[in-house]
Design a protein around this motif. Structure first.
Motif, mmCIF file in Angstrom:
data_model
loop_
_atom_site.group_PDB
_atom_site.id
_atom_site.type_symbol
_atom_site.label_atom_id
_atom_site.label_comp_id
_atom_site.label_asym_id
_atom_site.label_seq_id
_atom_site.Cartn_x
_atom_site.Cartn_y
_atom_site.Cartn_z
ATOM 1 N N LYS A 134 0.827 -1.211 0.000
ATOM 2 C CA LYS A 134 0.000 0.000 0.000
ATOM 3 C C LYS A 134 0.866 1.268 0.000
ATOM 4 O O LYS A 134 0.384 2.348 -0.346
ATOM 5 C CB LYS A 134 -0.933 -0.003 1.211
ATOM 6 C CG LYS A 134 -0.248 0.235 2.549
ATOM 7 C CD LYS A 134 -1.249 0.236 3.705
ATOM 8 C CE LYS A 134 -0.560 0.536 5.035
ATOM 9 N NZ LYS A 134 -1.520 0.518 6.160
ATOM 10 N N ARG A 135 2.154 1.112 0.375
ATOM 11 C CA ARG A 135 3.054 2.267 0.387
ATOM 12 C C ARG A 135 3.841 2.408 -0.911
ATOM 13 O O ARG A 135 4.513 3.412 -1.127
ATOM 14 C CB ARG A 135 4.026 2.146 1.564
ATOM 15 C CG ARG A 135 3.347 2.193 2.928
ATOM 16 C CD ARG A 135 4.271 1.720 4.035
ATOM 17 N NE ARG A 135 5.523 2.468 4.071
ATOM 18 C CZ ARG A 135 6.619 2.054 4.711
ATOM 19 N NH1 ARG A 135 6.614 0.889 5.347
ATOM 20 N NH2 ARG A 135 7.721 2.783 4.692
ATOM 21 N N ASP B 16 1.448 2.212 -10.198
ATOM 22 C CA ASP B 16 0.227 2.508 -10.944
ATOM 23 C C ASP B 16 -0.577 1.262 -11.277
ATOM 24 O O ASP B 16 -1.801 1.334 -11.428
ATOM 25 C CB ASP B 16 0.598 3.216 -12.258
ATOM 26 C CG ASP B 16 1.401 4.476 -12.023
ATOM 27 O OD1 ASP B 16 0.801 5.486 -11.628
ATOM 28 O OD2 ASP B 16 2.631 4.444 -12.221
ATOM 29 N N ARG B 17 0.130 0.114 -11.394
ATOM 30 C CA ARG B 17 -0.541 -1.095 -11.872
ATOM 31 C C ARG B 17 -0.062 -2.337 -11.146
ATOM 32 O O ARG B 17 1.078 -2.404 -10.680
ATOM 33 C CB ARG B 17 -0.252 -1.315 -13.363
ATOM 34 C CG ARG B 17 -0.942 -0.386 -14.311
ATOM 35 C CD ARG B 17 -0.589 -0.763 -15.728
ATOM 36 N NE ARG B 17 -1.250 0.081 -16.688
ATOM 37 C CZ ARG B 17 -1.046 0.024 -18.000
ATOM 38 N NH1 ARG B 17 -0.161 -0.837 -18.476
ATOM 39 N NH2 ARG B 17 -1.699 0.816 -18.812
ATOM 40 N N LEU B 18 -0.935 -3.332 -11.104
ATOM 41 C CA LEU B 18 -0.570 -4.698 -10.767
ATOM 42 C C LEU B 18 -0.816 -5.554 -11.997
ATOM 43 O O LEU B 18 -1.808 -5.358 -12.705
ATOM 44 C CB LEU B 18 -1.418 -5.232 -9.607
ATOM 45 C CG LEU B 18 -1.285 -4.549 -8.241
ATOM 46 C CD1 LEU B 18 -2.152 -5.269 -7.215
ATOM 47 C CD2 LEU B 18 0.157 -4.502 -7.785
ATOM 48 N N GLY C 251 -9.153 -0.908 -4.837
ATOM 49 C CA GLY C 251 -9.222 -0.260 -3.533
ATOM 50 C C GLY C 251 -8.003 0.595 -3.251
ATOM 51 O O GLY C 251 -8.084 1.594 -2.522
ATOM 52 N N LEU C 252 -6.863 0.212 -3.812
ATOM 53 C CA LEU C 252 -5.622 0.982 -3.670
ATOM 54 C C LEU C 252 -5.425 1.971 -4.815
ATOM 55 O O LEU C 252 -4.351 2.550 -4.974
ATOM 56 C CB LEU C 252 -4.420 0.027 -3.616
ATOM 57 C CG LEU C 252 -4.355 -0.891 -2.396
ATOM 58 C CD1 LEU C 252 -3.226 -1.910 -2.551
ATOM 59 C CD2 LEU C 252 -4.159 -0.089 -1.120
ATOM 60 N N ARG C 253 -6.458 2.128 -5.651
ATOM 61 C CA ARG C 253 -6.449 3.051 -6.793
ATOM 62 C C ARG C 253 -5.399 2.657 -7.834
ATOM 63 O O ARG C 253 -4.720 3.506 -8.416
ATOM 64 C CB ARG C 253 -6.238 4.498 -6.324
ATOM 65 C CG ARG C 253 -7.345 4.995 -5.417
ATOM 66 C CD ARG C 253 -7.064 6.362 -4.829
ATOM 67 N NE ARG C 253 -5.863 6.357 -3.984
ATOM 68 C CZ ARG C 253 -5.832 5.889 -2.733
ATOM 69 N NH1 ARG C 253 -6.921 5.369 -2.189
ATOM 70 N NH2 ARG C 253 -4.714 5.922 -2.029
ATOM 71 N N LEU C 254 -5.267 1.353 -8.057
ATOM 72 C CA LEU C 254 -4.368 0.818 -9.067
ATOM 73 C C LEU C 254 -5.177 0.146 -10.159
ATOM 74 O O LEU C 254 -6.257 -0.398 -9.910
ATOM 75 C CB LEU C 254 -3.413 -0.211 -8.449
ATOM 76 C CG LEU C 254 -2.634 0.202 -7.204
ATOM 77 C CD1 LEU C 254 -1.813 -0.974 -6.687
ATOM 78 C CD2 LEU C 254 -1.727 1.395 -7.509
ATOM 79 N N SER C 255 -4.644 0.146 -11.370
ATOM 80 C CA SER C 255 -5.266 -0.611 -12.455
ATOM 81 C C SER C 255 -4.657 -2.009 -12.497
ATOM 82 O O SER C 255 -3.603 -2.263 -11.921
ATOM 83 C CB SER C 255 -5.076 0.094 -13.797
ATOM 84 O OG SER C 255 -3.702 0.213 -14.112
#
Length: 443
Positions: free
Chosen positions: A352-353, A357-359, A388-392
């Motif tokens: 989370k830290r 931008d992406r997973l 939830g972590l604002r990642l695409s």
């Protein structure tokens, strides 16, 4: 034999620390067993088994020679017990050998497993507990050699293979091991010349919006076109580049090639998209920030068109260092992604830290998405967590329309795989950019 002669014989033919027979007595026993194999016309096999401990040197350095000798004595006692019908010997410092007659190679393998089970149990010394990490190499008479020295070399080669591997920790010698070592040497030398000979090239695989209508980004994948072998699979040369250290030079070449290619496409009037480059763990240190900045300046490319992918395992190796380096790259405007997500041991508190931008959802969870409820549940959880972590999320290895439909239902953002396009050379990818659309989906 008189008492004095008997004591001299014992002292000269038995190891002073372990009390096991030495190399000379083992040679004599091997000669006897060879005669038995010959007399039985091949109905039995003779195995030469070499045993060594991976952690003994560390114990000697940490606790001194007294601890080493005590543990070797205990290991020798266990070896006598498990190989009571066989000839066990101490042939060099910290190395044991056994001569075994068995019905076939399967029985030799079973004996190796028993030896490993006995020697692999914990040892105690001065109230502390230790594991010695044993490995076993096996050569077979007469297949792998006739003379003692030949069998010993074969067992040593097999032992190195076993010690370098994982799992069963024993290996049989085979002549192809030597051929493989020679082949590896030649391949590494050829790889060292591949850059200067311009044998490396980049292919680009589009990453598609989950509705299948547009190319959003791409991944650059390294290929080696060997003048004699043709295309060498990345699984053959990337690990070799990692182990030899060549991956750092190759990685910088990839970065430079991608950035300059993007700028060339832009000058040609093509609607360029961001391109992802895989970073090796060997590249991911304090030098990477300067390298990326220099490459961007050389090619005149804005940072937002470059994405760097770091594997989950590499990013978690030193999470605090990773956070600091990723923050510096992110501050430059570079896009960042965690590759192969789900295959390592994620620390979500660190994740989370991470300023990424992406997973990228690993292909191992996509492959059986239509038939494996567990894979579907994992994919659903990854997508939900990422959002939830604002990642695409990019799903790798999408090959069927069914996989695509399920990923769309889960809310996955992008897909990448053969359903739309393989990785293609730069000129073919330029054609895809010109149309702005992916290849038609497979039926």
């Amino acid at each position: 034999m008189r008492g004095a002669e008997r004591r001299l014989h014992y002292a000269s033919n038995y190891d002073a620390v372990t009390g096991l027979p030495n190399r000379d007595l083992l040679r004599d026993r091997l000669r006897q067993l060879k005669a038995q194999v010959q007399a039985q016309a091949g109905r039995r096999v003779l195995g030469f088994m070499l045993v060594r401990f991976g952690r003994m040197a560390l114990i000697r350095e940490a606790l001194g020679p007294g601890a080493e000798q005590a543990l070797l004595q205990e290991a020798a006692a266990r070896l006598r017990a498990v190989g009571s019908q066989d000839m066990a010997a101490s042939i060099s410092e910290g190395a044991f050998a056994l001569a075994l007659l068995r019905t076939d190679a399967d029985e030799l393998a079973a004996s190796a497993r028993r030896v490993l089970a006995a020697l692999g149990q914990p040892y105690r010394y001065q109230h502390d507990e230790f594991h010695l990490d044993p490995s076993v190499g096996i050569a077979i008479y007469p297949n792998d050699g006739v003379a003692y020295d030949t069998l010993a070399r074969g067992a040593e080669t097999a032992l190195r293979q076993a010690a370098d591997g994982v799992g069963q920790r024993y290996a049989f010698y085979r002549p192809e091991l030597n051929r493989d070592a020679n082949e590896r040497f030649k391949l590494e030398n050829a790889l060292r010349r591949a850059l200067e000979r311009q044998e490396l090239e980049l292919h680009y695989q589009p990453q598609i919006a989950v509705d299948g209508k547009s190319i959003v980004s791409a991944e650059a994948l390294l290929r080696w076109r060997h003048p004699e072998r043709g295309l060498v699979p990345p699984s053959d040369f990337i690990p070799l580049a990692e182990e030899s250290g060549l991956i750092v030079e190759m990685g910088e070449w990839v970065l430079h090639k991608v950035c300059c290619q993007l700028q060339a496409w832009r000058r040609a009037g093509l609607p360029v998209v961001p391109v992802a480059v895989n970073l090796s763990a060997h590249q991911f240190d304090e030098r990477i920030v300067g390298t990326v900045r220099r490459v961007l300046d050389d090619c005149g490319l804005e940072p937002g068109l470059l994405e760097l992918e770091l594997t989950e395992s590499a990013s978690m190796a030193d999470a605090d260092k990773s956070i600091a380096l990723l923050a510096r790259l992110k501050g430059m405007g570079i896009r960042l992604a965690i590759d192969d997500f789900g295959t390592g041991y994620s620390n979500l508190n660190y994740l989370k830290r991470f300023p990424v931008d992406r997973l990228k959802l690993d292909r191992s969870f996509v492959r059986d998405l239509e038939t494996d409820a567990d894979d579907l549940a994992i994919a659903r959880a990854v997508v939900a967590m990422a959002h939830g972590l604002r990642l695409s999320v990019v799903a790798e290895g999408v090959e069927t329309a069914g996989q695509l439909a399920l990923l769309a239902d889960l809310g996955c953002d992008l897909v990448q795989g053969w359903l739309f396009s393989r990785a293609v050379p730069a000129d073919q990818f330029a054609q895809l950019l010109a149309t702005g659309r992916p290849l038609p989906a497979a039926a």
